[in-house]
Design a protein around this motif. Sequence first.
Motif, PDB file in Angstrom:
ATOM      1  N   UNK A  76       0.827  -1.204   0.000  1.00 16.39           N
ATOM      2  CA  UNK A  76       0.000   0.000   0.000  1.00 16.39           C
ATOM      3  C   UNK A  76       0.864   1.258   0.000  1.00 16.39           C
ATOM      4  N   UNK A  77       1.948   1.240   0.755  1.00 13.57           N
ATOM      5  CA  UNK A  77       2.836   2.393   0.801  1.00 13.57           C
ATOM      6  C   UNK A  77       3.491   2.623  -0.562  1.00 13.57           C
ATOM      7  N   UNK A  78       3.917   1.568  -1.231  1.00 10.46           N
ATOM      8  CA  UNK A  78       4.529   1.694  -2.542  1.00 10.46           C
ATOM      9  C   UNK A  78       3.524   2.196  -3.567  1.00 10.46           C
ATOM     10  N   UNK A  79       2.302   1.708  -3.487  1.00 10.55           N
ATOM     11  CA  UNK A  79       1.261   2.160  -4.406  1.00 10.55           C
ATOM     12  C   UNK A  79       0.945   3.639  -4.183  1.00 10.55           C
ATOM     13  N   UNK A  80       0.848   4.059  -2.932  1.00  5.71           N
ATOM     14  CA  UNK A  80       0.584   5.467  -2.625  1.00  5.71           C
ATOM     15  C   UNK A  80       1.725   6.351  -3.126  1.00  5.71           C
ATOM     16  N   UNK A  81       2.960   5.901  -2.953  1.00  4.22           N
ATOM     17  CA  UNK A  81       4.113   6.657  -3.449  1.00  4.22           C
ATOM     18  C   UNK A  81       4.059   6.802  -4.962  1.00  4.22           C
ATOM     19  N   UNK A  82       3.707   5.756  -5.653  1.00  4.96           N
ATOM     20  CA  UNK A  82       3.651   5.793  -7.110  1.00  4.96           C
ATOM     21  C   UNK A  82       2.542   6.707  -7.613  1.00  4.96           C
ATOM     22  N   UNK A 106       9.625  16.058 -14.763  1.00  6.37           N
ATOM     23  CA  UNK A 106       8.480  15.160 -14.615  1.00  6.37           C
ATOM     24  C   UNK A 106       8.846  13.715 -14.895  1.00  6.37           C
ATOM     25  N   UNK A 107       9.600  13.496 -15.948  1.00  8.20           N
ATOM     26  CA  UNK A 107      10.013  12.130 -16.289  1.00  8.20           C
ATOM     27  C   UNK A 107      10.967  11.583 -15.231  1.00  8.20           C
ATOM     28  N   UNK A 108      11.842  12.409 -14.708  1.00  7.25           N
ATOM     29  CA  UNK A 108      12.771  11.962 -13.664  1.00  7.25           C
ATOM     30  C   UNK A 108      12.020  11.568 -12.400  1.00  7.25           C
ATOM     31  N   UNK A 109      11.043  12.360 -12.021  1.00  5.52           N
ATOM     32  CA  UNK A 109      10.241  12.030 -10.826  1.00  5.52           C
ATOM     33  C   UNK A 109       9.489  10.731 -11.039  1.00  5.52           C
ATOM     34  N   UNK A 110       8.893  10.574 -12.203  1.00  5.80           N
ATOM     35  CA  UNK A 110       8.116   9.360 -12.484  1.00  5.80           C
ATOM     36  C   UNK A 110       9.007   8.121 -12.475  1.00  5.80           C
ATOM     37  N   UNK A 111      10.161   8.208 -13.105  1.00  5.29           N
ATOM     38  CA  UNK A 111      11.074   7.058 -13.132  1.00  5.29           C
ATOM     39  C   UNK A 111      11.594   6.719 -11.741  1.00  5.29           C
ATOM     40  N   UNK A 112      11.924   7.727 -10.956  1.00  3.62           N
ATOM     41  CA  UNK A 112      12.419   7.469  -9.602  1.00  3.62           C
ATOM     42  C   UNK A 112      11.354   6.821  -8.732  1.00  3.62           C
ATOM     43  N   UNK A 113      10.102   7.148  -8.970  1.00  7.98           N
ATOM     44  CA  UNK A 113       9.030   6.567  -8.162  1.00  7.98           C
ATOM     45  C   UNK A 113       8.661   5.159  -8.601  1.00  7.98           C
ATOM     46  N   UNK A 114       8.885   4.818  -9.858  1.00 13.45           N
ATOM     47  CA  UNK A 114       8.540   3.473 -10.315  1.00 13.45           C
ATOM     48  C   UNK A 114       9.680   2.475 -10.132  1.00 13.45           C
ATOM     49  N   UNK A 115      10.863   2.932  -9.752  1.00 12.15           N
ATOM     50  CA  UNK A 115      11.977   2.008  -9.526  1.00 12.15           C
ATOM     51  C   UNK A 115      11.711   0.992  -8.409  1.00 12.15           C
ATOM     52  N   UNK A 116      11.007   1.349  -7.324  1.00 15.15           N
ATOM     53  CA  UNK A 116      10.718   0.304  -6.318  1.00 15.15           C
ATOM     54  C   UNK A 116       9.938  -0.872  -6.893  1.00 15.15           C
ATOM     55  N   UNK A 117       9.059  -0.617  -7.848  1.00 12.51           N
ATOM     56  CA  UNK A 117       8.339  -1.722  -8.472  1.00 12.51           C
ATOM     57  C   UNK A 117       9.275  -2.584  -9.297  1.00 12.51           C
ATOM     58  N   UNK A 118      10.242  -1.970  -9.959  1.00 18.68           N
ATOM     59  CA  UNK A 118      11.176  -2.722 -10.788  1.00 18.68           C
ATOM     60  C   UNK A 118      12.109  -3.579  -9.945  1.00 18.68           C
ATOM     61  N   UNK A 119      12.538  -3.064  -8.803  1.00 19.44           N
ATOM     62  CA  UNK A 119      13.519  -3.789  -8.009  1.00 19.44           C
ATOM     63  C   UNK A 119      12.915  -4.706  -6.944  1.00 19.44           C
ATOM     64  N   UNK A 120      11.748  -4.377  -6.406  1.00 26.41           N
ATOM     65  CA  UNK A 120      11.215  -5.112  -5.252  1.00 26.41           C
ATOM     66  C   UNK A 120       9.923  -5.860  -5.539  1.00 26.41           C
TER      67      UNK A 120
END
Length: 74
Positions: free
Chosen positions: A34-40, A59-73
């Motif tokens: 839930x925390x990861x989803x809220x962050x995204x 904007x693209x940098x913020x979006x990519x930085x926020x979606x990295x937890x999904x890619x790694x975890x």
Amino acid sequence: MSSLNTHQHAAVSLDDTSDTPQRASLAGRKTARQRTLALTVASSAVAAIAIALGLPSMGIAVYLAATLPFAFFS
């Protein structure tokens, strides 16, 4: 008839704590998800606002930085 397993569907007393670690683990995973989803979602909104204001690289940098937890975890 002797192979029926009826005890696994029996009611459990309220003071039975045999599955407490499993419940805690599941609750922790749910909270992290839930925390990861809220962050995204929040970062997607910030990225959309930044792009709308004329800062596409920000904007693209913020979006990519926020979606990295999904890619790694995930």
